[in-house]
Design an enzyme around this catalytic site. Structure first.
Site, PDB file in Angstrom:
ATOM      1  N   HIS A 147       1.382  -1.470  -0.060  1.00 33.60           N
ATOM      2  CA  HIS A 147       0.026  -0.268  -0.025  1.00 33.60           C
ATOM      3  C   HIS A 147       0.902   1.031   0.112  1.00 33.60           C
ATOM      4  CE1 HIS A 147      -2.845  -2.612   2.160  1.00 33.60           C
ATOM      5  NE2 HIS A 147      -3.104  -2.992   1.060  1.00 33.60           N
TER       6      HIS A 147
HETATM    7  C1  FAD Z   1       0.408  -9.221  -2.346  1.00 32.29           C
HETATM    8  C2  FAD Z   1      -0.323  -7.713  -2.350  1.00 32.29           C
HETATM    9  C3  FAD Z   1      -1.947  -7.607  -2.029  1.00 32.29           C
HETATM   10  C4  FAD Z   1      -2.493  -7.272  -2.490  1.00 32.29           C
HETATM   11  N1  FAD Z   1      -4.068  -6.747  -1.353  1.00 32.29           N
HETATM   12  C5  FAD Z   1      -4.803  -5.769  -1.514  1.00 32.29           C
HETATM   13  C6  FAD Z   1      -6.227  -4.907  -0.734  1.00 32.29           C
HETATM   14  O1  FAD Z   1      -6.548  -6.365  -0.234  1.00 32.29           O
HETATM   15  N2  FAD Z   1      -6.746  -5.093  -0.979  1.00 32.29           N
HETATM   16  C7  FAD Z   1      -6.784  -3.246  -1.471  1.00 32.29           C
HETATM   17  O2  FAD Z   1      -6.804  -2.243  -1.872  1.00 32.29           O
HETATM   18  N3  FAD Z   1      -5.246  -3.554  -2.253  1.00 32.29           N
HETATM   19  C8  FAD Z   1      -4.551  -4.063  -2.250  1.00 32.29           C
HETATM   20  N4  FAD Z   1      -2.884  -4.458  -2.970  1.00 32.29           N
HETATM   21  C9  FAD Z   1      -2.767  -3.268  -3.935  1.00 32.29           C
HETATM   22  C10 FAD Z   1      -3.558  -3.248  -5.405  1.00 32.29           C
HETATM   23  O3  FAD Z   1      -3.265  -4.425  -5.583  1.00 32.29           O
HETATM   24  C11 FAD Z   1      -3.492  -2.337  -5.752  1.00 32.29           C
HETATM   25  O4  FAD Z   1      -3.761  -0.852  -5.221  1.00 32.29           O
HETATM   26  C12 FAD Z   1      -3.967  -2.129  -7.716  1.00 32.29           C
HETATM   27  O5  FAD Z   1      -2.915  -3.047  -8.066  1.00 32.29           O
HETATM   28  C13 FAD Z   1      -3.171  -1.169  -8.335  1.00 32.29           C
HETATM   29  O6  FAD Z   1      -3.361  -0.845  -9.040  1.00 32.29           O
HETATM   30  P1  FAD Z   1      -2.177  -0.029 -10.675  1.00 32.29           P
HETATM   31  O7  FAD Z   1      -2.888  -0.330 -12.134  1.00 32.29           O
HETATM   32  O8  FAD Z   1      -1.282   1.272  -9.834  1.00 32.29           O
HETATM   33  O9  FAD Z   1      -0.969  -0.896 -10.451  1.00 32.29           O
HETATM   34  P2  FAD Z   1      -1.039  -2.575 -11.480  1.00 32.29           P
HETATM   35  O10 FAD Z   1      -2.054  -3.578 -10.588  1.00 32.29           O
HETATM   36  O11 FAD Z   1       0.546  -3.264  -9.963  1.00 32.29           O
HETATM   37  O12 FAD Z   1      -0.683  -2.380 -12.451  1.00 32.29           O
HETATM   38  C14 FAD Z   1       0.773  -1.351 -12.910  1.00 32.29           C
HETATM   39  C15 FAD Z   1       1.058  -2.498 -14.298  1.00 32.29           C
HETATM   40  O13 FAD Z   1       2.278  -1.422 -14.580  1.00 32.29           O
HETATM   41  C16 FAD Z   1       3.375  -2.359 -14.923  1.00 32.29           C
HETATM   42  N5  FAD Z   1       4.268  -1.211 -15.114  1.00 32.29           N
HETATM   43  C17 FAD Z   1       4.815  -1.320 -14.395  1.00 32.29           C
HETATM   44  N6  FAD Z   1       6.581  -0.160 -14.944  1.00 32.29           N
HETATM   45  C18 FAD Z   1       6.231  -0.220 -16.482  1.00 32.29           C
HETATM   46  C19 FAD Z   1       6.771   0.212 -17.325  1.00 32.29           C
HETATM   47  N7  FAD Z   1       7.739   0.771 -16.935  1.00 32.29           N
HETATM   48  N8  FAD Z   1       6.469  -0.470 -18.470  1.00 32.29           N
HETATM   49  C20 FAD Z   1       5.794  -1.074 -18.912  1.00 32.29           C
HETATM   50  N9  FAD Z   1       4.457  -1.684 -17.818  1.00 32.29           N
HETATM   51  C21 FAD Z   1       4.664  -1.122 -16.416  1.00 32.29           C
HETATM   52  C22 FAD Z   1       3.006  -3.492 -14.356  1.00 32.29           C
HETATM   53  O14 FAD Z   1       3.874  -4.726 -14.912  1.00 32.29           O
HETATM   54  C23 FAD Z   1       2.008  -3.694 -13.264  1.00 32.29           C
HETATM   55  O15 FAD Z   1       0.800  -4.661 -14.438  1.00 32.29           O
HETATM   56  C24 FAD Z   1      -2.287  -5.617  -2.764  1.00 32.29           C
HETATM   57  C25 FAD Z   1      -1.619  -5.961  -3.073  1.00 32.29           C
HETATM   58  C26 FAD Z   1       0.150  -6.729  -2.985  1.00 32.29           C
HETATM   59  C27 FAD Z   1       1.187  -6.536  -4.109  1.00 32.29           C
END
Ligand code: FAD
Ligand code: SF4
Lengths: 250, 588
Positions: free
Chosen positions: B515
């Site tokens: 987080h």
């Molecule tokens: C183990 C774990 C448990 C969690 N549990 C919870 C929960 O219970 N409740 C909750 O609210 N949140 C939880 N979270 C947080 C939640 O997963 C995130 O809030 C959410 O996935 C964020 O979405 P996002 O799109 O910002 O990032 P992500 O879903 O991580 O997506 C980002 C993507 O961008 C890609 N990327 C990054 N840099 C580059 C680049 N330079 N070029 C191309 N691609 C790139 C990555 O590979 C990834 O696929 C948890 C996270 C983890 C890891």
């Protein structure tokens, strides 16, 4: 904006280039790909684990293996709760892990400079787990034969072995460059991994640890039991490979 | 040399939760969208296979699905007087990688922030006066209200098939829900999950202590469900292999189970995998993005021009990409000026272990997000006037698993190996529980993100550098919560209650939560925020930066409901306003 631009063209150009460069990457999974127009699907594609196979040591020498077997048997002694670490296969587990990507820190950031950090910054060391075992076992056997008139670790009495292990854990035994405490922590971590992981990796033979604590393993569906409060779950554990009585290997 | 590709309307960096939401919304608008993802393609049947997903060693310990530090990592120190060193193996947080992002292996705990959380500073000043806020804190308002967020929260929860019980519908309190939550337009799409024995005992204890327990909102489907896109999810099997694993049952909400089956079939969408964006390209003035440059797994560099660039790469990589691309002014902790990297925050935890006699909790029967919680001490739901801290925490009994390599509690004083250890392990495995206090993390002047001067990634770019320690305010807050949790434990008749207080320094090794927040925060003033209330960059208006990077500070809840609501909100602003007039949506 709002006009559909020449995307078909770009996709074709991209694909052509990936085909050309396939020879650079080793597995199809690691190749850059383009997906569009449908949910990608390839029948029977899957990425199952590679089970540890029985057979000779892959990483340890015969003598090293004896020392590790003796250690895991003290960390997890055999008693009426379960077999000991050696019989459970913990040394085999560690051997297979060290021969694989874990042993060579393949997935970790291993660029320098390597600087001694604060504990809260995590391990900062260029030494690979495989190297740490090799040096740790050699220095430990050396220490033991000096301290116990020629006897190496496996030849010590269980009580002596426990004292040596406690000394490594507390840091009161100095193994010099082999860093006794870090070595001990690594062996303890890997031994517990082997004892509690799925048996496919070579440890936890016959699901010994799961039977001991009451963990049902790979069952994956508890819908019929979630509301049965304060009752013992009735089914025995199962491994990813199944169970002996299923005709698979458990 | 980079090979240049034809222009696209929209280039999305990263196909995780936010990237998938935006791609689906903007393709609906008729735009031609390409998403560039650094990790591999992943789908349920082949990659989250029910025949072998239940493998703790592979997925939870060796972290098969996560970003590998060899590919990318960051450096860390507690404060500017220390030398930052690389995080060589991820521990405290575990960033995702590959299609679906961290949405593949999250838990599904799906929380809305409180109305007062969005007006963090103004609310405290109005209620207590400015002196309630300790000097060390740099808390800010979000520039958006809960009321503005509500429709987008609703959108995400219905997309995800969230299971829960509303506590407040259109201002009317609902029996059995969270009485402290902001008003919602309607109930959750699915009823709560079934409750195992532990959470039920906790709810009884909390009620006896005078609190208001309710089931944790979970994006683990309690029933079969068809979402508004027409995608079907199956009922959760309480498998106990949720966080760190993909779901083989199509029950945990993820881009795979809620969006991709529709998105991938659209002819105006393309996803490129194993392709890492190395920078956003700007025009000569630095005020307009021309597209992105990425490197594919074969080492070939590509330039992808685009009219609109959406950075959806997860907070850490959002901020990293902004810094290496020169978008916005980097934050300087000495003068507290500059916006990019500012207000990095996290989540503050304390834990209370409880050991019982003659009880069997079957702790392996669990999901990522089931459990019972109280919100009596979250946010500003309680009077802070004489407590010496601001902020709060949810307190919950919500054990997610009992996978034995990592989860085999023994009472304090037990050796870590040998016969005594073994007996204690066997004796306590089925009969212990723990409570969590999940607390807010408030920004300070000294906690921030910038580029590391020494360490480089595999592509030669400087690594991101994190400077973070827990503020003293947050330590006081969370340890107060640990005592409150232990107080509930007393009502549960445990044989032994063991509070684990939080202390400084923050340690990047043991897992705490993924987080991470801030660094490209939203607000109404370009001097103190990197993006406006629509997540549009103040400096480069055809770039939107989407994710928890936008949080000015973190509340006492998991981030993702808010992260995804913000993604829907940004999509709405692009669809209804930006496309009509491609400039700043808020005057700077
Ligand atoms: C183990 C774990 C448990 C969690 N549990 C919870 C929960 O219970 N409740 C909750 O609210 N949140 C939880 N979270 C947080 C939640 O997963 C995130 O809030 C959410 O996935 C964020 O979405 P996002 O799109 O910002 O990032 P992500 O879903 O991580 O997506 C980002 C993507 O961008 C890609 N990327 C990054 N840099 C580059 C680049 N330079 N070029 C191309 N691609 C790139 C990555 O590979 C990834 O696929 C948890 C996270 C983890 C890891
Ligand atoms: S606990 Fe439920 S949602 Fe989570 S992985 Fe298992 S079946 Fe899927």
């Amino acid at each position: 904006m709002k006009k559909i631009s020449g995307s078909t063209l770009s996709r074709r150009q991209f694909l052509a280039s990936t085909v050309v460069s396939i020879s650079f990457a080793s597995t199809p999974d690691a190749l850059a790909r383009s997906f569009s127009g449908q949910l990608p699907w390839s029948p029977f594609a899957a990425d199952p684990p590679t089970p540890a196979r029985p057979g000779p040591w892959l990483f340890f020498t015969h003598d090293e293996a004896q020392t590790i077997e003796a250690i895991v048997d003290r960390l997890i002694p055999g008693d009426d709760l379960s077999v000991g670490g050696k019989a459970a296969g913990c040394a085999v587990f560690i051997d297979r892990q060290l021969a694989g990507f874990f042993g060579s820190s393949e997935r970790l950031y291993m660029k320098g400079p390597f600087v001694q950090g604060l504990p809260q910054q995590g391990l900062q060391s260029p030494i690979l787990p495989s190297e740490r075992y090799r040096a740790g076992i050699a220095t430990l056997d050396d220490y033991c034969s000096k301290t116990f008139s020629g006897r190496t670790f496996p030849a010590l009495a269980p009580k002596e072995q426990d004292e040596v292990l406690q000394g490594l854990e507390k840091g009161s035994i100095d193994l010099g460059d082999a860093d006794a405490k870090t070595f001990f922590e690594l062996v303890l971590q890997n031994t517990m991994e082997g004892f509690f992981a799925d048996p496919i990796y070579g440890g936890n033979k016959d699901m010994a640890s799961w039977k001991m604590i009451g963990f049902p393993g790979a069952r994956y569906d508890y819908r019929d039991f979630v509301n049965k409060h304060n009752q013992r779950y009735p089914l025995p554990p199962v491994s990813i490979m199944g169970r002996d009585d299923w005709g698979g290997k458990g | 040399m980079a090979r240049k590709l034809p222009r696209r309307d929209v280039v999305i960096v990263g196909l995780g939760w936010t990237g998938s939401i935006l791609a689906n919304e903007l393709t609906d608008e008729g735009l031609d969208v390409v998403a560039i993802e650094r990790g591999p393609w992943r789908n349920t049947a082949t990659d989250f296979n029910a025949g072998y997903m239940q493998d703790e060693l592979r997925y939870a310990i060796r972290k098969d699905l996560f970003l590998r530090p060899a590919q990318n990592t960051l450096t860390f120190r507690n404060n500017i007087d220390q030398e930052a060193l690389p995080v060589r193996d991820f521990g405290s947080f575990l960033p995702g990688n590959g299609v679906g992002g961290a949405g593949v292996h999250w838990n599904g705990q799906t929380w809305r922030f409180l109305p007062s959380d969005f007006r963090c500073r103004s609310h405290l000043v109005e209620r207590y006066g400015a002196k309630i806020i300790p000097d060390e804190l740099a808390i800010q308002d979000w520039g958006v209200t809960y009321e503005e967020m509500e429709p987008y929260y609703d959108k995400f929860e219905y997309l995800a098939g969230t299971s829960g019980k509303a506590g407040n519908i259109n201002g009317k309190l609902q029996e059995g829900g969270n009485p402290f939550e902001g008003s919602r337009a309607r109930d959750y799409p699915l009823p709560p999950l079934e409750m195992p024995y532990g959470p039920m005992l906790f709810a009884q204890g909390a009620r006896e202590a005078g609190y208001h327990p309710f089931p944790q909102p979970a994006s683990n489907a309690s029933r079969n469900y068809t979402n508004p896109l027409g995608i079907e999810m199956g009922a959760c099997s309480y498998c106990g292999f949720c966080e760190r694993f993909g779901c083989a049952n199509y029950s945990k909400a993820s881009p795979q189970t809620t969006i991709l089956p529709v998105l991938m079939r659209k002819p105006n969408f393309e996803c490129r995998t194993n392709s890492e964006v190395v920078r956003i390209n700007l025009d000569r003035l630095g005020t307009r993005a021309t597209g992105v440059t990425y490197v594919d797994a074969q080492g070939q560099e590509w330039e992808q021009p685009g009219d609109l660039v959406l950075i959806c790469a997860f907070i850490l990589f959002n901020v990293h990409l902004m810094l290496v691309s020169g978008i916005g002014k980097p934050y300087d902790p000495k003068t507290a000026t500059g916006a990019v990297g500012r207000n990095y925050a996290y989540q503050t935890f304390a834990k209370v272990e409880m050991f019982f006699d003659n009880k069997n909790f079957n702790p392996f029967i669990s999901t990522g997000a089931m459990g019972q919680c109280i919100d009596d001490f979250n946010g500003d739901n309680f009077d802070h006037s004489s407590l010496g801290f601001v902020g709060g925490a949810g307190i919950m009994c919500a054990g997610t698993n009992a996978r034995p390599i990592l989860m085999r509690p023994t009472p304090p004083g037990t050796p870590r190996w040998g016969s005594t250890w073994k007996k204690a392990t066997a004796d306590n495995y089925l009969s212990s529980l723990y409570l969590n206090a999940q607390g807010s993390s408030y920004a300070t002047r000294g906690n921030y993100l910038d580029l590391d001067p020494t360490y480089k990634d595999r592509l030669g770019r400087p690594l991101l550098r994190m400077t973070f320690d827990f503020p003293d305010n947050d330590i006081r807050m969370i340890n107060y919560m640990a005592d409150k949790a232990a107080g509930i434990g007393k009502h549960m008749n445990a044989r032994q209650i063991v509070p684990h207080y939080q202390k400084k320094p923050y340690d990047v090794v043991p897992y705490q939560s993924t987080h991470n927040t801030g660094g490209a925060i939203m607000g109404s003033d370009p001097a103190t925020s990197a993006v406006n209330k629509y997540l549009q960059s103040w400096d480069v208006p055809n770039v939107f930066v989407v994710g928890a990077s936008a949080f000015p500070q973190n509340a006492g809840y998991n981030p993702n409901d808010t992260v995804c609501a913000l993604a829907f909100k940004a999509a709405d602003a692009i669809r209804t306003r930006y496309l009509k007039n491609e400039g700043p949506l808020v005057p700077a």
